[in-house]
Design a protein around this motif. Structure first.
Motif, PDB file in Angstrom:
ATOM      1  N   LEU A 220       4.006   5.822  -5.465  1.00  0.00           N
ATOM      2  CA  LEU A 220       3.275   5.990  -7.251  1.00  0.00           C
ATOM      3  C   LEU A 220       2.750   6.799  -7.448  1.00  0.00           C
ATOM      4  N   ASP A 221       1.779   6.486  -6.877  1.00  0.00           N
ATOM      5  CA  ASP A 221       0.687   7.518  -7.179  1.00  0.00           C
ATOM      6  C   ASP A 221       1.340   9.319  -6.520  1.00  0.00           C
ATOM      7  N   ALA A 222       1.366   9.613  -6.015  1.00  0.00           N
ATOM      8  CA  ALA A 222       1.925  11.359  -5.562  1.00  0.00           C
ATOM      9  C   ALA A 222       2.980  10.757  -6.685  1.00  0.00           C
ATOM     10  N   GLY A 223       3.318  10.524  -7.447  1.00  0.00           N
ATOM     11  CA  GLY A 223       3.716  10.576  -8.830  1.00  0.00           C
ATOM     12  C   GLY A 223       5.704  10.954  -7.940  1.00  0.00           C
TER      13      GLY A 223
ATOM     14  N   THR B 252       4.223   1.130  -1.287  1.00  0.00           N
ATOM     15  CA  THR B 252       4.575   1.743  -2.969  1.00  0.00           C
ATOM     16  C   THR B 252       3.603   1.921  -3.383  1.00  0.00           C
ATOM     17  N   ARG B 253       2.403   1.528  -3.445  1.00  0.00           N
ATOM     18  CA  ARG B 253       1.328   2.190  -4.850  1.00  0.00           C
ATOM     19  C   ARG B 253       1.050   3.213  -4.049  1.00  0.00           C
ATOM     20  N   ASP B 254       0.886   4.156  -2.756  1.00  0.00           N
ATOM     21  CA  ASP B 254       0.696   5.699  -2.072  1.00  0.00           C
ATOM     22  C   ASP B 254       1.710   6.249  -2.847  1.00  0.00           C
TER      23      ASP B 254
ATOM     24  N   LYS C 227       0.458  -0.794  -0.103  1.00  0.00           N
ATOM     25  CA  LYS C 227      -0.226  -0.301   0.040  1.00  0.00           C
ATOM     26  C   LYS C 227       0.788   1.334  -0.061  1.00  0.00           C
TER      27      LYS C 227
END
Length: 226
Positions: free
Chosen positions: A29-32, A25-27, A23
């Motif tokens: 990536l989503d945050a740039g 890691t995905r956060d 989670k």
């Protein structure tokens, strides 16, 4: 949010919490967040800290192995973004094994886990590996590094046998050999012609990175000479 996610990722790896690590890691990536920063600052730093804890007796092998698997899962998430921006992981293959006659693999397993956290691809041949198998796999896989583990004074002699066998078939110029294990010393590594020695898993990663870099430079030099 980004700093919080880095902190959560760090903590999740130290606790071997896969769900929380994925989670975070995905956060990120989503945050740039920069993929290289996620890999190095978010993942590798946490695993390095876990390795230090293991060396101090504050962590145990199951934790290291579990965290290494989580690292792989998270790094697989990061890799597409990393490649899209022109980044890359270590990307070098290490052929690992405990030498013939030695059934101990605890140290080798820890080193294997830590190498994976640093981005190396590792082909683990297991324990009690005959010299012929090391040579066959080195010829087939063409690794940058061969890692030879020995936990007994009687079996450490096999490390020299493997190095001599690699020389006999002409593979030695293209591969770096690192050795380790309880009875192994830097002086022994030098005596048998190994390229590197590490006393623990954290040092093994540092040595592997140095050897991989040297191998890449030598390969570039041979191309230029050709």
């Amino acid at each position: 949010m980004v700093e919080e996610a880095f902190a959560r990722l760090h903590e999740a790896l130290l606790n071997a919490d896969e769900e929380a690590a994925v989670k975070a890691t995905r956060d990120l990536l989503d945050a740039g967040a920069e993929p290289q920063a996620i890999l190095e600052r978010g993942l590798t730093e946490a695993m390095t800290e876990l390795g230090r804890r293991w060396n101090r007796g504050e962590a145990f092998l199951p934790e290291v192995v579990a965290a290494a698997e989580i690292f792989k899962t998270c790094s697989d998430l990061v890799e597409p973004a990393l490649l899209a921006r022109g980044g890359k992981k270590a990307g070098h293959l290490v052929l690992m094994g405990t030498v013939k006659g030695d059934l101990h693999d605890l140290g080798k397993n820890i080193v294997t886990a830590m190498l994976k956290t640093a981005g190396f691809e590792v082909s683990d041949l297991g324990r009690d590996v005959p010299t012929e198998r090391f040579v066959e796999e080195a010829a087939r896989l063409r690794p940058k590094i061969v890692g030879l583990s020995a936990l007994l004074t009687t079996t450490m002699l096999e490390q020299r046998t493997v190095i001599q066998a690699l020389e006999a078939v002409g593979l030695r110029p293209d591969v770096r050999v690192m050795v380790g294990g309880a009875p192994v010393t830097a002086a022994w590594a030098e005596e048998i012609g190994a390229d590197g020695y590490a006393a623990n898993a954290v040092e093994a990663v540092e040595v592997a990175l140095r050897l991989a870099g040297a191998a890449a430079q030598d390969a570039g030099g041979r191309k230029a000479d050709g």
